[in-house]
Motif scaffolding. Structure first.
Motif, PDB file in Angstrom:
ATOM      1  N   THR A 274      57.004  38.014  36.135  1.00 36.68           N
ATOM      2  CA  THR A 274      56.103  36.874  36.003  1.00 36.68           C
ATOM      3  C   THR A 274      55.883  36.194  37.341  1.00 36.68           C
ATOM      4  N   LEU A 275      56.952  36.026  38.120  1.00 36.57           N
ATOM      5  CA  LEU A 275      56.819  35.433  39.453  1.00 36.57           C
ATOM      6  C   LEU A 275      55.966  36.316  40.360  1.00 36.57           C
ATOM      7  N   ALA A 276      56.111  37.625  40.214  1.00 33.14           N
ATOM      8  CA  ALA A 276      55.268  38.546  40.987  1.00 33.14           C
ATOM      9  C   ALA A 276      53.799  38.375  40.605  1.00 33.14           C
ATOM     10  N   ALA A 277      53.528  38.084  39.333  1.00 34.39           N
ATOM     11  CA  ALA A 277      52.145  37.856  38.901  1.00 34.39           C
ATOM     12  C   ALA A 277      51.558  36.639  39.606  1.00 34.39           C
ATOM     13  N   VAL A 278      52.338  35.565  39.696  1.00 31.11           N
ATOM     14  CA  VAL A 278      51.881  34.366  40.412  1.00 31.11           C
ATOM     15  C   VAL A 278      51.644  34.694  41.879  1.00 31.11           C
ATOM     16  N   THR A 279      52.577  35.437  42.477  1.00 27.75           N
ATOM     17  CA  THR A 279      52.447  35.803  43.890  1.00 27.75           C
ATOM     18  C   THR A 279      51.213  36.655  44.132  1.00 27.75           C
ATOM     19  N   GLY A 280      51.011  37.680  43.304  1.00 27.72           N
ATOM     20  CA  GLY A 280      49.871  38.560  43.476  1.00 27.72           C
ATOM     21  C   GLY A 280      48.548  37.825  43.341  1.00 27.72           C
ATOM     22  N   ARG A 281      48.441  36.963  42.341  1.00 32.80           N
ATOM     23  CA  ARG A 281      47.204  36.213  42.131  1.00 32.80           C
ATOM     24  C   ARG A 281      46.948  35.236  43.277  1.00 32.80           C
ATOM     25  N   SER A 282      47.993  34.540  43.725  1.00 31.09           N
ATOM     26  CA  SER A 282      47.829  33.545  44.781  1.00 31.09           C
ATOM     27  C   SER A 282      47.490  34.195  46.121  1.00 31.09           C
ATOM     28  N   LEU A 283      48.158  35.310  46.439  1.00 32.05           N
ATOM     29  CA  LEU A 283      47.862  36.002  47.691  1.00 32.05           C
ATOM     30  C   LEU A 283      46.437  36.534  47.693  1.00 32.05           C
ATOM     31  N   LEU A 284      46.022  37.066  46.569  1.00 37.94           N
ATOM     32  CA  LEU A 284      44.667  37.605  46.482  1.00 37.94           C
ATOM     33  C   LEU A 284      43.635  36.503  46.691  1.00 37.94           C
ATOM     34  N   ALA A 285      43.869  35.341  46.097  1.00 32.32           N
ATOM     35  CA  ALA A 285      42.938  34.227  46.280  1.00 32.32           C
ATOM     36  C   ALA A 285      42.874  33.776  47.728  1.00 32.32           C
ATOM     37  N   ALA A 286      44.004  33.890  48.430  1.00 37.33           N
ATOM     38  CA  ALA A 286      44.049  33.420  49.809  1.00 37.33           C
ATOM     39  C   ALA A 286      43.368  34.368  50.785  1.00 37.33           C
ATOM     40  N   VAL A 287      43.415  35.671  50.526  1.00 32.40           N
ATOM     41  CA  VAL A 287      42.925  36.645  51.520  1.00 32.40           C
ATOM     42  C   VAL A 287      41.609  37.311  51.118  1.00 32.40           C
ATOM     43  N   MET A 288      41.141  37.136  49.879  1.00 36.95           N
ATOM     44  CA  MET A 288      39.943  37.846  49.440  1.00 36.95           C
ATOM     45  C   MET A 288      38.698  37.261  50.108  1.00 36.95           C
ATOM     46  N   PRO A 289      37.942  38.080  50.869  1.00 40.71           N
ATOM     47  CA  PRO A 289      36.712  37.584  51.489  1.00 40.71           C
ATOM     48  C   PRO A 289      35.691  37.177  50.431  1.00 40.71           C
ATOM     49  N   ARG A 290      34.861  36.219  50.788  1.00 44.21           N
ATOM     50  CA  ARG A 290      33.889  35.690  49.831  1.00 44.21           C
ATOM     51  C   ARG A 290      32.926  36.774  49.347  1.00 44.21           C
ATOM     52  N   GLU A 291      32.486  37.653  50.225  1.00 40.10           N
ATOM     53  CA  GLU A 291      31.505  38.668  49.862  1.00 40.10           C
ATOM     54  C   GLU A 291      32.150  40.027  49.561  1.00 40.10           C
ATOM     55  N   ALA A 292      33.432  40.034  49.287  1.00 41.14           N
ATOM     56  CA  ALA A 292      34.127  41.298  49.002  1.00 41.14           C
ATOM     57  C   ALA A 292      33.615  41.921  47.711  1.00 41.14           C
ATOM     58  N   ASP A 293      33.731  43.230  47.614  1.00 41.85           N
ATOM     59  CA  ASP A 293      33.426  43.953  46.376  1.00 41.85           C
ATOM     60  C   ASP A 293      34.605  43.743  45.431  1.00 41.85           C
ATOM     61  N   ARG A 294      34.432  42.867  44.484  1.00 42.02           N
ATOM     62  CA  ARG A 294      35.542  42.467  43.628  1.00 42.02           C
ATOM     63  C   ARG A 294      35.935  43.556  42.635  1.00 42.02           C
ATOM     64  N   ARG A 295      35.041  44.476  42.363  1.00 40.85           N
ATOM     65  CA  ARG A 295      35.426  45.624  41.530  1.00 40.85           C
ATOM     66  C   ARG A 295      36.430  46.502  42.275  1.00 40.85           C
ATOM     67  N   LEU A 296      36.202  46.712  43.566  1.00 45.89           N
ATOM     68  CA  LEU A 296      37.155  47.505  44.341  1.00 45.89           C
ATOM     69  C   LEU A 296      38.512  46.819  44.403  1.00 45.89           C
ATOM     70  N   ILE A 297      38.505  45.493  44.532  1.00 43.13           N
ATOM     71  CA  ILE A 297      39.768  44.755  44.573  1.00 43.13           C
ATOM     72  C   ILE A 297      40.501  44.890  43.241  1.00 43.13           C
ATOM     73  N   ALA A 298      39.764  44.782  42.131  1.00 46.43           N
ATOM     74  CA  ALA A 298      40.389  44.955  40.818  1.00 46.43           C
ATOM     75  C   ALA A 298      40.930  46.379  40.654  1.00 46.43           C
ATOM     76  N   ALA A 299      40.183  47.366  41.137  1.00 51.41           N
ATOM     77  CA  ALA A 299      40.650  48.750  41.055  1.00 51.41           C
ATOM     78  C   ALA A 299      41.922  48.935  41.872  1.00 51.41           C
ATOM     79  N   ALA A 300      41.982  48.307  43.054  1.00 49.36           N
ATOM     80  CA  ALA A 300      43.181  48.397  43.885  1.00 49.36           C
ATOM     81  C   ALA A 300      44.376  47.743  43.196  1.00 49.36           C
ATOM     82  N   SER A 301      44.136  46.633  42.501  1.00 58.85           N
ATOM     83  CA  SER A 301      45.215  45.966  41.772  1.00 58.85           C
ATOM     84  C   SER A 301      45.766  46.867  40.668  1.00 58.85           C
ATOM     85  N   TYR A 302      44.869  47.527  39.938  1.00 60.01           N
ATOM     86  CA  TYR A 302      45.317  48.478  38.921  1.00 60.01           C
ATOM     87  C   TYR A 302      46.086  49.638  39.559  1.00 60.01           C
ATOM     88  N   ALA A 303      45.643  50.068  40.749  1.00 59.36           N
ATOM     89  CA  ALA A 303      46.319  51.180  41.420  1.00 59.36           C
ATOM     90  C   ALA A 303      47.763  50.820  41.771  1.00 59.36           C
TER      91      ALA A 303
END
Length: 418
Positions: A274-303
């Motif tokens: 559960t703590l890893a879930a908070v970490t993963g979500r928070s880190l992603l929000a901090a580093v994800m570029p505004r114009e990033a392809d969010r489908r690719l990011i979701a695919a990477a998360s599943y990977a």
């Protein structure tokens, strides 16, 4: 301008209120039923399968309600729907503890499921989205972290309060606190909109630029056209697959790692996930570029979660370091399964369509994952274990395969220029 608006941008107050709502909603509607299953089985002696069917009814009722959540919000307003949902969830949960016959349990489960729908993922997005455009990834990440905190706080609180007060009194006290808290937040926070406080999304000045280009360029879809839209079908399908794999594995993970880690360390491992879930979500929000392809990011998360399933598979249920590795990698993606679909919808659909897209995506996902624990349980019973009691290669292989299917579904739905 009201005094409330003059004090600063009100959107962050909404985020923290939505964070609190997520703690309450997930704490009662998601983390409560698995604990109730054990308590009802021990106190009533009813078959586990029967009680589990009640949990499935709870989730299916929620799925039906959340599909209509945008219409309810449009007709009755966020304040009234949130208050009604809090009452339904609280009263339904008390009904679980008072059920003297299975039919009463099913009625309580349907009522609690209807309430849970108004306090879940689609509701959090509906509360936060009007206040943020550029800052929506960070704002939603903070609000959705309440779901994970709800698991950290409410799961042990349910166990301790039921032991100390008994099942009926514990549910009554916790339900009363939740109803009171959300009733106040609905009236003082969720009743306001940017327009009512003369504010703009992200706290911008009146002459600031509006939404990102991708959201502005998308054309609104007629109601019947949404189901024919490839973007929607692939987003909803991938989300449903991801939730199915994740919920199924989570339901059985504790019992699978107990033989190697023991009950205490296995409990700590679940908290770490559960703590890893908070970490993963928070880190992603901090580093994800505004114009990033969010489908690719979701695919990477599943990977990453696929790799975690691979670690579980290689551990054969007996190698602690591989189990801990699997917990960390699998946990990093847990929060993103709910967090990323609203952000993908923001960039791919017109603003008026986003609440409907998110609500239907959540509804379809919830309808599918309601059956995941039972499906994974049947798989464990049907196929032989591996080298030890915690070795369930079929479970981990199925999880990885479904996550891979979610990745493929996401990529199929990418726009041609991507």
């Amino acid at each position: 301008m009201s005094r409330m608006a003059a004090g600063g941008f009100f959107g962050w107050t909404v985020v923290w209120a939505a964070f609190t709502l997520a703690i309450c909603g997930w704490g009662l509607g998601f983390y409560g039923p698995p604990i109730f299953l054990h308590v009802i089985h021990e106190t009533r002696g009813w078959p586990l399968g029967l009680i589990a069917a009640g949990i499935t009814a709870h989730y299916l009722a929620g799925a039906a309600a959340v599909a209509n959540l945008p219409r309810l919000h449009a007709r009755f307003g966020l304040k009234r729907v949130t208050r009604a949902g809090a009452l339904a969830l609280g009263l339904g949960i008390v009904g679980w503890s008072l059920a003297a016959a299975p039919w009463q349990l099913f009625i309580a489960a349907i009522v609690s499921g209807l309430g849970w729908a108004t306090l879940g993922a689609a509701a959090v997005n509906a509360l936060v989205a009007p206040w943020f455009v550029r800052g929506r990834p960070s704002a939603l990440a903070m609000a959705y972290n309440g779901a994970s905190v709800g698991g950290i706080i409410m799961s042990p609180l349910w166990v301790l309060s039921i032991q100390a007060l008994g099942f009926p009194l514990a549910t009554t006290v916790i339900a009363a606190v939740v109803i009171t808290t959300l009733w106040v937040l609905a009236g003082h926070v969720f009743a306001h909109s940017p327009a009512s406080l003369d504010q703009r999304p992200d706290g911008d000045a009146a002459d600031a630029l509006p939404a990102p280009p991708s959201a502005r360029a998308a054309a609104p879809l007629p109601a019947e056209a949404l189901w024919r839209d490839r973007r929607f079908r692939t987003l909803a399908g991938a989300t449903a697959l991801g939730l199915f794999a994740q919920t199924g594995l989570l339901a059985h993970l504790f019992s699978l790692i107990v033989p190697a880690l023991g009950e205490v360390k296995a409990g700590i491992a679940m908290t770490c996930a559960t703590l890893a879930a908070v970490t993963g979500r928070s880190l992603l929000a901090a580093v994800m570029p505004r114009e990033a392809d969010r489908r690719l990011i979701a695919a990477a998360s599943y990977a990453v979660q696929v790799v975690g399933c691979g670690a579980f598979l290689l551990s054969h249920g007996s190698e602690p370091w591989l189990i801990w590795t699997g917990v960390a990698l699998f946990g990093l993606g847990i929060g993103n399964v709910v967090y990323l679909p609203p952000l993908i919808a923001q960039t791919e659909f017109a603003n008026p369509d986003v609440p409907r897209v998110v609500a239907l995506t959540v509804a379809l996902g919830q309808a599918l994952y309601a059956f995941a624990p039972a499906a994974f349980g049947l798989l464990r019973e049907a196929l032989p274990a591996g080298t030890g009691p915690g070795d369930a290669p079929a479970v981990h292989a199925l999880s990885a395969a479904v996550f891979i299917a979610a990745i493929v579904t996401l990529l199929v739905g990418r726009r041609p220029h991507q």
